[in-house]
Design an enzyme around this catalytic site. Structure first.
Site, PDB file in Angstrom:
ATOM      1  N   TYR A 215      -0.912  -0.507  10.487  1.00  6.77           N
ATOM      2  CA  TYR A 215      -1.170  -0.964   9.121  1.00  6.77           C
ATOM      3  C   TYR A 215      -0.011  -0.571   8.205  1.00  6.77           C
ATOM      4  O   TYR A 215       0.493  -1.391   7.422  1.00  6.77           O
ATOM      5  CB  TYR A 215      -2.468  -0.360   8.606  1.00  6.77           C
ATOM      6  CG  TYR A 215      -2.776  -0.694   7.165  1.00  6.77           C
ATOM      7  CD1 TYR A 215      -3.158  -1.981   6.803  1.00  6.77           C
ATOM      8  CD2 TYR A 215      -2.684   0.273   6.168  1.00  6.77           C
ATOM      9  CE1 TYR A 215      -3.440  -2.310   5.489  1.00  6.77           C
ATOM     10  CE2 TYR A 215      -2.962  -0.043   4.844  1.00  6.77           C
ATOM     11  CZ  TYR A 215      -3.342  -1.332   4.511  1.00  6.77           C
ATOM     12  OH  TYR A 215      -3.612  -1.654   3.197  1.00  6.77           O
TER      13      TYR A 215
ATOM     14  N   SER B 200       0.840  -1.197   0.000  1.00  6.84           N
ATOM     15  CA  SER B 200       0.000   0.000   0.000  1.00  6.84           C
ATOM     16  C   SER B 200       0.869   1.239   0.000  1.00  6.84           C
ATOM     17  O   SER B 200       2.000   1.215   0.503  1.00  6.84           O
ATOM     18  CB  SER B 200      -0.889   0.003   1.249  1.00  6.84           C
ATOM     19  OG  SER B 200      -1.477   1.270   1.465  1.00  6.84           O
TER      20      SER B 200
END
Length: 333
Positions: free
Chosen positions: A185, A160
């Site tokens: 994350y 990501s």
């Protein structure tokens, strides 16, 4: 820092879909494993690979749900895999090795995102780092014999653009001193990139190449399933991903993509002949991402997605080796 992050001018765009990337590529006789291959980006990648002729094994915690989602797609089988359970990971890898099949493509795709509160697994590991990175690290190591047997294999880790928000927290990877779900994350996604780089360094001579693929910002997957619905909606509004009525805003050039467009970069990494002699890179928009030296770790909302290029700490070779060694210790503990 010397690096390999030089775009290839692949001919594809941010709007290209997985089927478009695979047009003209015949995967007949090739075997693939896709974690989380029954939902979101994984489902789109599974469909595209199977359509191109690959035999796909989907790893899922819920095999019944996976069977329903994958009904009607030929060339796909389902096996149970819980990335948070080391015994389940080992059992999945053992069953695959016992089948005697070489493994040409491994898509480490499954993941979770930003629980509101700190959650630890049975080993005391932060759940996003444990799922998104350590489970896939253990799985990949377990499948190495099958990857070597392919005599030309690719491992693609779904990462990501959030990597720009956090390096590895070497002294506190499990957030014992204060939890931030988004930083946790981001750390797990940085780990996905560093793992791909070190895997490629260690295994390229065995014909195994590693890649990290950033799919873009995708609305409509279940990645945020661990977050409260109202929190997800507020985040999507702040980032300009949905309008006031909740409808997705699709703008591939700014990173806002459909699941079909997002899966394209993943299957590009898994199959593109342009990458035959190149590995250990971060991919974006169906090409190798340029390196972005201008990093604002405090960017929020829409500012966060303005640049999704790879950043230096995500491709640092010393960090990649350090993470591999740390990961080996953690999965053996």
């Amino acid at each position: 820092m010397t690096h390999k992050q030089h775009p290839l001018e692949s001919g594809f765009t941010a709007a290209s879909t997985a089927d478009e990337v695979l047009a003209g590529i015949d995967l007949s006789g090739k075997n693939a494993v896709v974690t989380g291959g029954h939902v979101g980006l994984g489902l789109q990648a599974t469909r595209a690979l199977a359509k191109a002729g690959a035999s796909v094994t989907v790893g899922s915690r819920d095999t019944g749900r996976a069977a329903s989602a994958l009904a009607g797609i030929g060339g796909v089988e389902i096996d149970r895999l819980d990335l948070l359970d080391p015994a389940s990971v080992d059992a999945f890898a053992s069953r695959y090795l016992e089948s005697g099949r070489p493994l040409h493509i491994l898509l480490n795709n499954a993941g979770i995102m930003a629980p509101a509160e700190l959650v630890l697994d049975a080993r005391g590991y932060e759940i996003q780092f444990a799922t998104n990175h350590l489970g896939h690290f253990q799985l990949t190591l377990g499948l190495l014999p099958a990857l070597r047997a392919a005599a030309g294999a690719r491992v693609v880790n779904t990462t990501s653009g959030a990597t720009r928000m956090s390096d590895i927290r070497w002294d506190d990877p499990h957030f014992a001193t204060g939890y931030d779900g988004h930083l946790a994350y981001a750390q797990s996604k940085t780990a996905n990139v560093l793992f791909a780089i070190e895997l490629d360094r260690r295994c390229s001579e065995d014909g195994i190449r590693g890649y990290a693929a950033h799919p873009g910002i995708i609305v409509g997957t279940n990645l945020g399933g661990s977050m409260p619905v109202d929190r997800v909606r507020a985040m999507q509004l702040a980032m300009g991903l949905v309008d006031e009525s909740g409808r997705p805003i699709i703008d591939p050039e700014s990173g806002k993509k459909t699941p079909q467009q997002g899966a394209a970069t993943i299957v590009f990494g898994a199959t593109s002949p342009l990458l035959t002699d190149i590995g250990g890179v971060y991919l974006k928009d169906n090409d190798i991402s340029p390196l972005d030296d201008a990093v604002d770790p405090n960017a929020q909302g829409a500012d966060l997605i303005r640049s999704q290029n790879v950043v230096p700490h995500s491709i640092d070779p010393q960090s990649a080796r350090r993470l591999w060694e740390m990961s080996e210790r953690l999965i053996k503990a």
